[in-house]
Design a protein around this motif. Structure first.
Motif, PDB file in Angstrom:
ATOM      1  N   ASP A 116       0.826  -1.080   0.023  1.00 16.62           N
ATOM      2  CA  ASP A 116       0.103   0.013   0.025  1.00 16.62           C
ATOM      3  C   ASP A 116       0.949   1.375  -0.132  1.00 16.62           C
ATOM      4  O   ASP A 116       0.709   2.272  -0.734  1.00 16.62           O
ATOM      5  CB  ASP A 116      -0.830   0.093   1.300  1.00 16.62           C
ATOM      6  CG  ASP A 116      -1.937  -1.210   1.067  1.00 16.62           C
ATOM      7  OD1 ASP A 116      -2.296  -1.506  -0.203  1.00 16.62           O
ATOM      8  OD2 ASP A 116      -2.681  -1.187   1.977  1.00 16.62           O
ATOM      9  N   ASP A 117       1.786   1.172   0.779  1.00 13.98           N
ATOM     10  CA  ASP A 117       2.828   2.330   0.616  1.00 13.98           C
ATOM     11  C   ASP A 117       3.511   2.797  -0.528  1.00 13.98           C
ATOM     12  O   ASP A 117       3.712   3.910  -1.044  1.00 13.98           O
ATOM     13  CB  ASP A 117       3.897   2.280   1.927  1.00 13.98           C
ATOM     14  CG  ASP A 117       3.318   2.392   3.375  1.00 13.98           C
ATOM     15  OD1 ASP A 117       2.264   2.968   3.480  1.00 13.98           O
ATOM     16  OD2 ASP A 117       4.221   1.958   4.279  1.00 13.98           O
ATOM     17  N   ILE A 118       4.020   1.587  -1.155  1.00 15.82           N
ATOM     18  CA  ILE A 118       4.649   1.540  -2.725  1.00 15.82           C
ATOM     19  C   ILE A 118       3.691   2.087  -3.589  1.00 15.82           C
ATOM     20  O   ILE A 118       3.859   3.240  -4.267  1.00 15.82           O
ATOM     21  CB  ILE A 118       5.182   0.523  -2.905  1.00 15.82           C
ATOM     22  CG1 ILE A 118       6.303  -0.298  -2.026  1.00 15.82           C
ATOM     23  CG2 ILE A 118       5.537   0.463  -4.274  1.00 15.82           C
ATOM     24  CD1 ILE A 118       6.750  -1.557  -2.278  1.00 15.82           C
ATOM     25  N   GLY A 126       2.426   7.752 -17.654  1.00 19.01           N
ATOM     26  CA  GLY A 126       3.543   6.793 -18.241  1.00 19.01           C
ATOM     27  C   GLY A 126       2.778   5.815 -19.083  1.00 19.01           C
ATOM     28  O   GLY A 126       1.640   5.918 -19.366  1.00 19.01           O
ATOM     29  N   THR A 127       3.537   4.650 -19.727  1.00 12.83           N
ATOM     30  CA  THR A 127       2.889   3.863 -20.398  1.00 12.83           C
ATOM     31  C   THR A 127       2.504   2.460 -19.825  1.00 12.83           C
ATOM     32  O   THR A 127       2.218   1.520 -20.565  1.00 12.83           O
ATOM     33  CB  THR A 127       3.918   3.693 -21.524  1.00 12.83           C
ATOM     34  OG1 THR A 127       5.093   2.843 -21.164  1.00 12.83           O
ATOM     35  CG2 THR A 127       4.407   5.021 -22.214  1.00 12.83           C
ATOM     36  N   VAL A 128       3.087   2.108 -18.660  1.00 13.06           N
ATOM     37  CA  VAL A 128       2.680   0.818 -17.895  1.00 13.06           C
ATOM     38  C   VAL A 128       1.454   0.954 -17.394  1.00 13.06           C
ATOM     39  O   VAL A 128       0.879   1.722 -16.896  1.00 13.06           O
ATOM     40  CB  VAL A 128       3.809   0.595 -17.106  1.00 13.06           C
ATOM     41  CG1 VAL A 128       3.579  -0.738 -16.413  1.00 13.06           C
ATOM     42  CG2 VAL A 128       5.095   0.708 -17.603  1.00 13.06           C
ATOM     43  N   PRO A 129       0.507  -0.126 -17.725  1.00 11.42           N
ATOM     44  CA  PRO A 129      -0.685  -0.098 -17.317  1.00 11.42           C
ATOM     45  C   PRO A 129      -0.922   0.047 -15.532  1.00 11.42           C
ATOM     46  O   PRO A 129       0.156  -0.747 -14.885  1.00 11.42           O
ATOM     47  CB  PRO A 129      -1.176  -1.242 -17.518  1.00 11.42           C
ATOM     48  CG  PRO A 129      -0.378  -1.724 -18.837  1.00 11.42           C
ATOM     49  CD  PRO A 129       0.779  -1.061 -18.585  1.00 11.42           C
ATOM     50  N   TRP A 130      -1.659   0.912 -15.000  1.00  5.23           N
ATOM     51  CA  TRP A 130      -1.690   0.902 -13.819  1.00  5.23           C
ATOM     52  C   TRP A 130      -2.055  -0.279 -12.828  1.00  5.23           C
ATOM     53  O   TRP A 130      -1.429  -0.701 -11.740  1.00  5.23           O
ATOM     54  CB  TRP A 130      -2.841   2.054 -13.470  1.00  5.23           C
ATOM     55  CG  TRP A 130      -3.141   2.507 -11.826  1.00  5.23           C
ATOM     56  CD1 TRP A 130      -4.417   2.163 -11.140  1.00  5.23           C
ATOM     57  CD2 TRP A 130      -2.243   2.978 -11.095  1.00  5.23           C
ATOM     58  NE1 TRP A 130      -4.097   2.526  -9.621  1.00  5.23           N
ATOM     59  CE2 TRP A 130      -2.684   3.019  -9.789  1.00  5.23           C
ATOM     60  CE3 TRP A 130      -0.881   3.440 -11.217  1.00  5.23           C
ATOM     61  CZ2 TRP A 130      -2.116   3.742  -8.675  1.00  5.23           C
ATOM     62  CZ3 TRP A 130      -0.325   4.238 -10.109  1.00  5.23           C
ATOM     63  CH2 TRP A 130      -0.925   4.375  -8.954  1.00  5.23           C
ATOM     64  N   VAL A 131      -2.935  -1.238 -13.458  1.00  6.34           N
ATOM     65  CA  VAL A 131      -2.899  -2.537 -12.941  1.00  6.34           C
ATOM     66  C   VAL A 131      -1.666  -3.269 -12.758  1.00  6.34           C
ATOM     67  O   VAL A 131      -1.475  -3.989 -11.663  1.00  6.34           O
ATOM     68  CB  VAL A 131      -4.053  -3.052 -13.373  1.00  6.34           C
ATOM     69  CG1 VAL A 131      -3.533  -3.811 -14.926  1.00  6.34           C
ATOM     70  CG2 VAL A 131      -4.763  -4.659 -12.755  1.00  6.34           C
ATOM     71  N   THR A 132      -0.677  -3.257 -13.753  1.00  2.00           N
ATOM     72  CA  THR A 132       0.347  -4.032 -13.612  1.00  2.00           C
ATOM     73  C   THR A 132       1.185  -3.257 -12.478  1.00  2.00           C
ATOM     74  O   THR A 132       2.035  -4.059 -11.905  1.00  2.00           O
ATOM     75  CB  THR A 132       1.220  -3.554 -15.129  1.00  2.00           C
ATOM     76  OG1 THR A 132       0.262  -4.203 -16.078  1.00  2.00           O
ATOM     77  CG2 THR A 132       2.477  -4.277 -15.108  1.00  2.00           C
ATOM     78  N   LEU A 133       1.357  -1.896 -12.485  1.00  2.00           N
ATOM     79  CA  LEU A 133       2.165  -1.488 -11.167  1.00  2.00           C
ATOM     80  C   LEU A 133       1.565  -1.709  -9.963  1.00  2.00           C
ATOM     81  O   LEU A 133       2.451  -2.083  -9.076  1.00  2.00           O
ATOM     82  CB  LEU A 133       2.061   0.154 -11.562  1.00  2.00           C
ATOM     83  CG  LEU A 133       2.740   0.926 -12.710  1.00  2.00           C
ATOM     84  CD1 LEU A 133       2.448   2.339 -12.982  1.00  2.00           C
ATOM     85  CD2 LEU A 133       4.154   0.604 -12.481  1.00  2.00           C
ATOM     86  N   GLN A 134       0.347  -1.787  -9.904  1.00  2.00           N
ATOM     87  CA  GLN A 134      -0.118  -2.241  -8.582  1.00  2.00           C
ATOM     88  C   GLN A 134       0.013  -3.776  -8.258  1.00  2.00           C
ATOM     89  O   GLN A 134       0.587  -3.947  -7.211  1.00  2.00           O
ATOM     90  CB  GLN A 134      -1.881  -2.149  -8.883  1.00  2.00           C
ATOM     91  CG  GLN A 134      -2.320  -0.709  -8.495  1.00  2.00           C
ATOM     92  CD  GLN A 134      -3.874  -0.673  -8.632  1.00  2.00           C
ATOM     93  OE1 GLN A 134      -4.323  -0.966  -9.799  1.00  2.00           O
ATOM     94  NE2 GLN A 134      -4.402   0.212  -7.608  1.00  2.00           N
ATOM     95  N   GLY A 135      -0.201  -4.644  -9.373  1.00  2.00           N
ATOM     96  CA  GLY A 135       0.330  -5.888  -9.181  1.00  2.00           C
ATOM     97  C   GLY A 135       1.986  -6.099  -8.875  1.00  2.00           C
ATOM     98  O   GLY A 135       2.384  -6.853  -8.102  1.00  2.00           O
ATOM     99  N   PRO A 143      13.944  -9.839  -8.274  1.00  2.00           N
ATOM    100  CA  PRO A 143      13.764 -10.799  -9.444  1.00  2.00           C
ATOM    101  C   PRO A 143      12.334 -10.899  -9.591  1.00  2.00           C
ATOM    102  O   PRO A 143      11.940 -10.839 -10.868  1.00  2.00           O
ATOM    103  CB  PRO A 143      14.442 -11.801  -8.806  1.00  2.00           C
ATOM    104  CG  PRO A 143      15.654 -11.169  -7.974  1.00  2.00           C
ATOM    105  CD  PRO A 143      14.953 -10.352  -7.068  1.00  2.00           C
ATOM    106  N   SER A 144      11.515 -11.098  -8.712  1.00  2.00           N
ATOM    107  CA  SER A 144       9.957 -11.229  -9.030  1.00  2.00           C
ATOM    108  C   SER A 144       9.438 -10.059  -9.556  1.00  2.00           C
ATOM    109  O   SER A 144       8.482 -10.280 -10.212  1.00  2.00           O
ATOM    110  CB  SER A 144       9.169 -11.943  -7.560  1.00  2.00           C
ATOM    111  OG  SER A 144       9.113 -11.007  -6.662  1.00  2.00           O
ATOM    112  N   LEU A 145       9.897  -8.871  -9.026  1.00  2.00           N
ATOM    113  CA  LEU A 145       9.524  -7.456  -9.699  1.00  2.00           C
ATOM    114  C   LEU A 145       9.862  -7.604 -10.923  1.00  2.00           C
ATOM    115  O   LEU A 145       9.040  -7.017 -12.065  1.00  2.00           O
ATOM    116  CB  LEU A 145      10.201  -6.434  -8.918  1.00  2.00           C
ATOM    117  CG  LEU A 145       9.878  -4.917  -9.614  1.00  2.00           C
ATOM    118  CD1 LEU A 145       8.468  -4.636  -9.394  1.00  2.00           C
ATOM    119  CD2 LEU A 145      10.662  -4.110  -8.766  1.00  2.00           C
TER     120      LEU A 145
END
Length: 325
Positions: A116-118, A126-135, A143-145
């Motif tokens: 939540d803090d992140i 930007g160009t990266v979908p918001w749902v991708t950033l949230q995930g 590495p998993s990021l």
């Protein structure tokens, strides 16, 4: 043939008029309390985005969502008025937010912040979908990021994956790898000479900040970002070794008392450069570049002011936060 930026920049100048004036920002900053801050904000053009932020019991999470909503709406409006080559150049400008967001994700994960803090520190542009950033904020390690962003993380998601695969694991290694990938991509994506000059100056500034950060450690040219205007690789290594070098117009960055002050000075210099580009490049992408920086500053200032009012910071403490922010 008419220059397409003539019409586009006219529309962007109209959007710039919608930004909060200094007087309105000062009034919000002088609010007596958090509720007074929200009341004053509801009397500005941001009122339609406030939503639950003004509901009883609402906190900073709802405020962050409201400010993010307003920011995203502005970026979407900008995207809606550009087509053809200008659209490609604006998308290149928006990569700046991919860079900031991926750095925020990396820092958050390396320092153990919760998801939540992140997410609260991410910029919905930007160009990266918001749902991708949230995930991606749910990742347990870098590495998993990198794996998550390699699927839908845009061009810089691929840069992070390559850096991690190559063994980069420290904050500095990863951030510089992202910087190098970002500037390589953005310089390939913008044509306007004035905007390209702006980015070469931004690369110089970034190299100076990295060199300052490296002082006291073993200097290495692998942290140097190619493509700058005046700061050579030799300058970079000299500055990292403790010599302030010979870059007179950027000397305040090197002479600042600490890295935080140097970063604040650098931001002010680049804001001024963006304004100059907008004035000298009326038929190019410089106007869009300047608008995006102004909007980013507006939202950042409102976010810092909201936190100061919520936690009851003094006027002097808020001024310091705004100066450093």
């Amino acid at each position: 043939m008419n220059n397409p930026y003539g019409y586009i920049n006219g529309r962007i100048r109209m959007m710039r008029v919608e930004l909060l004036e200094s007087r309105s920002l000062d009034e919000v900053q002088n609010a007596a309390s958090y509720s007074d801050y929200l009341r004053q904000l509801s009397e500005t053009s941001l009122r339609e985005d406030l939503g639950e932020a003004t509901a009883q019991g609402a906190g900073l999470g709802q405020l962050d969502e409201a400010l993010s909503r307003n920011y995203l709406r502005s970026v979407q409006k900008l995207r809606s008025i550009v087509t053809g080559q200008p659209a490609q150049e604006v998308e290149a400008l928006l990569l700046r937010y991919d860079l900031q967001n991926i750095k925020t994700l990396v820092r958050g994960i390396l320092t153990g912040r919760n998801a939540d803090d992140i997410v609260g520190g991410l910029i919905p542009a930007g160009t990266v979908p918001w749902v991708t950033l949230q995930g991606a904020a749910q990742s347990t390690d870098v590495p998993s990021l990198a794996q998550t962003l390699s699927v839908a993380g845009g061009k810089l998601g691929g840069v992070l994956r390559t850096a991690v695969s190559g063994g980069a694991n420290s904050m500095l290694d990863l951030e510089v790898a992202l910087d190098q990938g970002y500037y390589r991509t953005v310089l390939a994506g913008v044509r306007g000479a004035a905007v390209r000059r702006y980015f070469t100056r931004e690369i110089d500034v970034r190299n100076l900040l990295i060199a300052r950060q490296m002082r006291g450690t073993a200097s290495s040219n692998r942290y140097f970002i190619p493509g700058g205007r005046d700061v050579t690789e030799a300058d970079f290594l000299r500055i990292a070794g403790g010599d302030n070098g010979t870059v007179p117009d950027l000397a305040p960055i090197l002479e600042a008392a600490d890295l935080g002050t140097a970063e604040a000075i650098a931001r002010r210099m680049l804001n001024e450069s963006a304004r100059n580009v907008a004035m000298s490049d009326p038929l190019g992408p410089g106007v869009a570049l300047d608008y995006l920086r102004r909007k980013e500053q507006e939202i950042a200032r409102l976010r810092l002011t909201g936190r100061a009012k919520y936690y009851g910071l003094s006027r002097d403490e808020l001024q310091k936060e705004l100066a450093d922010g």
